[in-house]
Design an enzyme around this catalytic site. Structure first.
Site, PDB file in Angstrom:
ATOM      1  N   HIS A  64       0.826  -1.210   0.000  1.00 29.33           N
ATOM      2  CA  HIS A  64       0.000   0.000   0.000  1.00 29.33           C
ATOM      3  C   HIS A  64       0.855   1.252   0.000  1.00 29.33           C
ATOM      4  CE1 HIS A  64      -3.812  -2.089   1.587  1.00 29.33           C
ATOM      5  NE2 HIS A  64      -3.926  -1.796   0.321  1.00 29.33           N
TER       6      HIS A  64
ATOM      7  N   CYS B 279      -2.170  -3.015 -22.873  1.00 28.17           N
ATOM      8  CA  CYS B 279      -2.437  -2.393 -21.574  1.00 28.17           C
ATOM      9  C   CYS B 279      -1.459  -2.839 -20.479  1.00 28.17           C
ATOM     10  CB  CYS B 279      -3.880  -2.645 -21.135  1.00 28.17           C
ATOM     11  SG  CYS B 279      -4.262  -4.391 -20.930  1.00 28.17           S
TER      12      CYS B 279
HETATM   13  C1  PEP Z   1      -0.843  -7.672 -18.177  1.00 28.00           C
HETATM   14  O1  PEP Z   1      -0.699  -8.866 -17.896  1.00 28.00           O
HETATM   15  O2  PEP Z   1      -0.059  -7.029 -18.899  1.00 28.00           O
HETATM   16  C2  PEP Z   1      -1.997  -6.937 -17.638  1.00 28.00           C
HETATM   17  C3  PEP Z   1      -2.302  -5.727 -18.063  1.00 28.00           C
HETATM   18  O3  PEP Z   1      -2.698  -7.513 -16.644  1.00 28.00           O
HETATM   19  P1  PEP Z   1      -2.204  -7.623 -15.112  1.00 28.00           P
HETATM   20  O4  PEP Z   1      -0.935  -6.814 -14.982  1.00 28.00           O
HETATM   21  O5  PEP Z   1      -3.317  -7.085 -14.280  1.00 28.00           O
HETATM   22  O6  PEP Z   1      -1.987  -9.085 -14.962  1.00 28.00           O
END
Ligand code: PEP
Ligand code: MG
Length: 545
Positions: free
Chosen positions: A189, A497
């Site tokens: 956190h 992403c």
């Molecule tokens: C990823 O795996 O790049 C992603 C965006 O998901 P997370 O980081 O939440 O696993």
């Protein structure tokens, strides 16, 4: 020079980056003080003293919570709920009744809880230990009469074993400073708070020598600390720091502008969020929409899962914030490094390869259907895209689509306002990337964090193999190219992403691989747009002949 008049040698320490940024300044070392409290030897008085210390601690945490917002308010809220729960203090009161002094009883009872968290199988769970330690120490401070305002001079660099969120929140960071921890975790956190407030932070530095009391230089992004720097080191550091400030200044100026390459190609820049509070004071104009909502954070750590209405309200608020911009909400991605008590499977030998993401949702239809209904009801309030994590075979996505369709028809039959959203998938399993054309997906979003770890067989949370887990690996870039090319042929949107999209050094490679859309942390939007404006497809073509 040290107090003995000797010149100290420059010392370099390397740790794990937890929050980027530069800092230099004097060191404030936090040592855990031992205060001896004299017991009354009367169990009734000891119990009263502990009750009073708990209620005083509740007051002091509430006072901090009154001035906190977003994530900070959420952490303090969590501490208040934990401390208000009699189950936490039950063992301590029992020990007092059997003759133990209040402080010893409280410490021992909390240490048992802390041990359970600390020995959890994954880093995310272990990172929550700091919250329990914080609660333990706040109550002990009140019990020992040593609860005083924690004072740190402006721009000081705090050196400690670990740092409690409430201590972080009681420091005025407006004039700089940094945090160096010998232990700690980048997913704690306090690390999230440090990133949100742009306080540089490095964890896992190991033993930080006592001589580290003169000037210290901190490069949060590199995880590098330089103690007692020589003049040339200091000059070079200041040069890098001012270059970074210049970049930050230019990046801020670009935040609300469209991202366009030097030769005129428009690139979409969206944001990744974990909850509605991440949108506080954020102007929707800085982005082309929300590219990833990690809904697992809405589910907290369990065991009480958010009901349909709580989820619906949260999704609706995100859609209303975005207006005409798309909002991509990912269905629950619990498991792996994100366990949820009472929901994810305990004791898997390798949770990243186990029942995670859609695999869990399809096993726990009771929980999944609640999320699906909340999403269907939120859909009429904006431009909703729903994205499914960890898809490996086409059947999983088809099954999810059928579940959405079934719940949609049931809601309609009951006269409930709902819409079928666009349904897409994350590409984070190499098998899905290689077979991308087999999936009936409305859009694709590449999760580079997982795609890299699964392609290179290097765990994303294992520091010792961090250099192998590299997006630049030709195999990873090849997979990204494949997915981008499929998007181009099929007319389906493809975005990325994972964290790679927020790294200005990687952006040219991602654009060259065919991507035209990136979703990144809100604080990185300006820097990402700046990197895009420096890139030219024309120049790359000329370079490659
Ligand atoms: C990823 O795996 O790049 C992603 C965006 O998901 P997370 O980081 O939440 O696993
Ligand atoms: Mg992922």
């Amino acid at each position: 020079m040290n107090p003995m008049g000797m010149i100290m040698a420059e010392l370099r320490l390397a740790g794990r980056p937890a929050s980027p940024g530069f800092a230099s300044g004097p060191v404030v070392r936090l040592v855990e003080k031992k205060v001896h409290r004299v017991s009354s030897n009367d169990p009734a008085r000891e119990a009263d003293d502990l009750k009073k210390a708990i209620s005083d601690a509740l007051l002091s945490i509430s006072a901090l919570a009154d001035h906190a917002e977003g994530e900070a308010a959420e952490i303090l809220g969590f501490q208040l709920v934990m401390l208000e729960d009699d189950a936490l203090s039950e063992a301590a009161f029992q020990a007092i009744a059997s003759g133990l002094p209040a402080d010893q009883a409280w410490r021992e009872a909390l240490d048992v809880e802390i041990e359970i968290y600390c020995n959890g199988d994954d880093e995310y769970f272990r990172a929550r230990t700091a919250d329990l330690e914080d609660i333990r120490d706040t109550v002990l401070d009140h019990l020992n009469g040593s609860h005083a305002q924690f004072s740190v001079p402006p721009s000081a660099i705090i050196v400690a074993r670990d740092l409690a969120p409430s201590r972080f929140l009681s420091v005025d960071w407006s004039r700089g400073g940094a945090i160096l921890l010998s232990e700690g975790s980048p997913t704690s956190h306090v690390a999230m708070l440090a990133r949100a407030r742009r306080v540089p932070m490095i964890v896992g530095l190991g033993e930080i020598p006592d001589s580290a009391s003169s000037l210290i230089l901190v490069d949060g992004a590199l995880g590098q600390v330089i103690v007692s720097p020589q003049d040339e080191t200091r000059a070079e550091f200041l040069k890098r720091q001012s270059a970074d400030e210049e970049i930050a200044f230019k990046a801020t100026a670009l935040e609300a502008e469209d991202a366009v390459t030097k030769d005129g190609t428009r690139i979409s820049v969206l944001i990744n969020i974990a909850g509605v509070e991440d949108l506080d004071r954020l102007d929707p104009k800085i982005c082309d929409g929300i590219g990833l909502v990690r809904t697992e954070f809405l589910f907290g750590e369990g065991p009480v899962l958010p009901d349909e209405d709580t989820q619906y309200q949260a999704y609706r608020q995100m859609l209303e914030w975005a207006g005409a911009r798309p909002v991509t909400i990912r269905t629950l991605d619990a498991g792996g490094d994100k366990p949820i008590k009472g929901l994810t499977v305990d004791g898997e030998s390798n949770p990243f390869l186990g029942i995670r993401g859609v695999r869990l949702s399809l096993q726990r239809l009771d929980v999944f259907r609640v999320q699906i209904r909340a999403l269907l009801r939120a859909a009429p309030h904006g431009k909703l895209k729903v994205m499914v994590p960890m898809i490996t075979v086409p059947f999983e996505l088809d099954h999810v689509r059928a579940l959405f369709q079934g719940e949609y028809e049931a809601l309609k039959a009951r006269g409930v306002n709902a819409d079928m959203p666009v349904l897409g998938m994350m590409v984070e399993v190499p098998a899905a990337a290689l077979a991308v054309s087999h999936f009936k997906s409305d859009f694709f979003s590449i999760g580079s964090n997982d795609l890299v770890q699964y392609t290179t067989a290097a765990g994303r949370d294992i520091g010792a193999v961090a250099s192998l887990a590299d997006v630049r690996h030709p195999a990873v870039l090849k997979l990204i190219e494949l997915v981008a090319a499929h998007g181009e042929h099929s007319g389906c949107d493809v975005s990325l992403c994972g964290d790679a999209g927020g790294d200005p050094d990687l952006i040219p490679l991602l654009l060259e691989a065919g991507l035209r859309s990136l979703s990144v942390a809100p604080s990185l939007v300006g820097r990402v747009k700046l990197a895009i404006t420096h890139f030219s497809f024309e120049e790359v073509r000329t370079r490659h002949g």
